[in-house]
Write a protein that holds these residues in place. Structure first.
Motif, short mmCIF file in Angstrom:
data_model
loop_
_atom_site.label_atom_id
_atom_site.label_comp_id
_atom_site.label_asym_id
_atom_site.label_seq_id
_atom_site.Cartn_x
_atom_site.Cartn_y
_atom_site.Cartn_z
N ASP A 5 0.84 -1.21 0.00
CA ASP A 5 0.00 0.00 0.00
C ASP A 5 0.87 1.26 0.00
OD1 ASP A 5 -2.31 -1.54 0.09
OD2 ASP A 5 -2.55 -1.33 2.27
N LYS A 6 1.92 1.25 0.80
CA LYS A 6 2.82 2.41 0.85
C LYS A 6 3.51 2.62 -0.49
CE LYS A 6 3.76 1.91 5.77
NZ LYS A 6 4.78 1.60 6.78
N TRP A 7 3.95 1.52 -1.13
CA TRP A 7 4.59 1.62 -2.44
C TRP A 7 3.61 2.21 -3.45
CZ3 TRP A 7 8.90 1.78 -5.07
CH2 TRP A 7 8.85 1.62 -6.46
N ALA A 8 2.36 1.74 -3.43
CA ALA A 8 1.35 2.24 -4.38
C ALA A 8 1.10 3.73 -4.19
CB ALA A 8 0.05 1.44 -4.22
N MET A 9 1.04 4.18 -2.94
CA MET A 9 0.82 5.61 -2.68
C MET A 9 2.01 6.44 -3.14
SD MET A 9 -1.44 6.17 0.74
CE MET A 9 -0.28 5.46 1.86
N ASN A 10 3.23 5.96 -2.86
CA ASN A 10 4.42 6.69 -3.29
C ASN A 10 4.53 6.73 -4.82
OD1 ASN A 10 5.73 7.62 -0.88
ND2 ASN A 10 6.14 5.48 -0.40
N LEU A 11 4.18 5.63 -5.48
CA LEU A 11 4.20 5.59 -6.93
C LEU A 11 3.16 6.55 -7.52
CD1 LEU A 11 5.53 4.28 -9.39
CD2 LEU A 11 3.76 2.52 -9.29
N ALA B 195 2.05 9.26 -6.09
CA ALA B 195 2.56 10.62 -5.86
C ALA B 195 3.64 10.97 -6.87
CB ALA B 195 3.10 10.74 -4.43
N ALA B 196 4.53 10.03 -7.17
CA ALA B 196 5.59 10.27 -8.15
C ALA B 196 4.98 10.48 -9.54
CB ALA B 196 6.57 9.10 -8.17
N ARG B 197 3.99 9.69 -9.88
CA ARG B 197 3.33 9.82 -11.18
C ARG B 197 2.65 11.20 -11.28
NH1 ARG B 197 0.69 5.18 -11.23
NH2 ARG B 197 2.33 4.17 -12.39
N GLN B 198 1.98 11.62 -10.22
CA GLN B 198 1.31 12.92 -10.20
C GLN B 198 2.32 14.05 -10.37
OE1 GLN B 198 -1.91 13.74 -7.28
NE2 GLN B 198 -0.48 15.27 -6.47
N GLU C 251 4.25 15.83 -1.50
CA GLU C 251 3.22 15.78 -2.54
C GLU C 251 1.90 15.37 -1.89
OE1 GLU C 251 2.12 16.08 -6.65
OE2 GLU C 251 3.93 16.68 -5.59
N ARG C 252 0.85 16.07 -2.21
CA ARG C 252 -0.47 15.75 -1.68
C ARG C 252 -1.26 14.99 -2.75
NH1 ARG C 252 1.32 20.29 0.37
NH2 ARG C 252 1.09 20.70 2.58
N ILE C 253 -1.76 13.81 -2.37
CA ILE C 253 -2.54 13.01 -3.31
C ILE C 253 -3.88 12.66 -2.67
CG2 ILE C 253 -0.51 12.04 -4.46
CD1 ILE C 253 -1.07 9.42 -2.93
N ALA C 254 -4.87 12.41 -3.51
CA ALA C 254 -6.17 11.95 -3.04
C ALA C 254 -6.22 10.44 -3.18
CB ALA C 254 -7.28 12.59 -3.86
N VAL C 255 -6.58 9.77 -2.10
CA VAL C 255 -6.68 8.31 -2.10
C VAL C 255 -8.04 7.91 -1.58
CG1 VAL C 255 -4.20 7.89 -1.81
CG2 VAL C 255 -5.64 8.10 0.19
N ALA D 198 9.12 3.93 -16.08
CA ALA D 198 8.00 4.28 -16.95
C ALA D 198 7.49 5.70 -16.71
CB ALA D 198 6.86 3.28 -16.77
N ILE D 199 7.73 6.23 -15.52
CA ILE D 199 7.27 7.60 -15.24
C ILE D 199 8.41 8.60 -15.20
CG2 ILE D 199 5.14 6.92 -14.08
CD1 ILE D 199 6.58 7.48 -11.41
#
Length: 118
Positions: free
Chosen positions: A25-31, A33-36, A52-56, A102-103
């Protein structure tokens, strides 16, 4: 016994701690954020202190009584995360290296243990 003698009541649902996040889950959130960041800035030269602020999705464990489809904002320490991934490139799984590449992640010499080109 605690309830009868001390008057202690069990914690209500909104008082219980949220379940811990898994490493996946942490990896997915960091990825995410990096993509955003990459989509907005066009690069992954993230300053070390950047957040970075992301909506989850809140998920089904939402404790506020609202539906599980709600979104909440999370703050991700992206600068530190990207720097850590670069420094640990030699130990990352090929799948994670591929996802970051890829990003727009630049790995120059990082895989061989040298310095990297941002």
């Amino acid at each position: 016994m605690c309830e009868q003698i001390l008057g202690i009541q069990p914690a209500a649902e909104d008082e219980k701690p949220r379940p811990r996040r898994t490493q996946a889950d942490k990896w997915a959130m960091n990825l995410a954020a990096a993509r955003q960041f990459y989509e907005r800035e066009g690069h992954l030269r993230v300053p070390r202190q950047h957040i970075e602020r992301i909506a989850v999705a809140s998920g089904d464990d939402s404790r506020d009584g609202e539906s599980g489809g709600d979104r909440e904002e999370r703050e991700i320490k992206l600068g530190a995360g990207v720097g850590n991934q670069r420094s640990r490139a030699a130990t990352l799984s090929p799948e994670r290296i591929e996802q970051l590449s890829a990003i727009g992640m630049r790995w120059t010499q990082a895989l061989s243990g040298g310095s990297c080109d941002y």
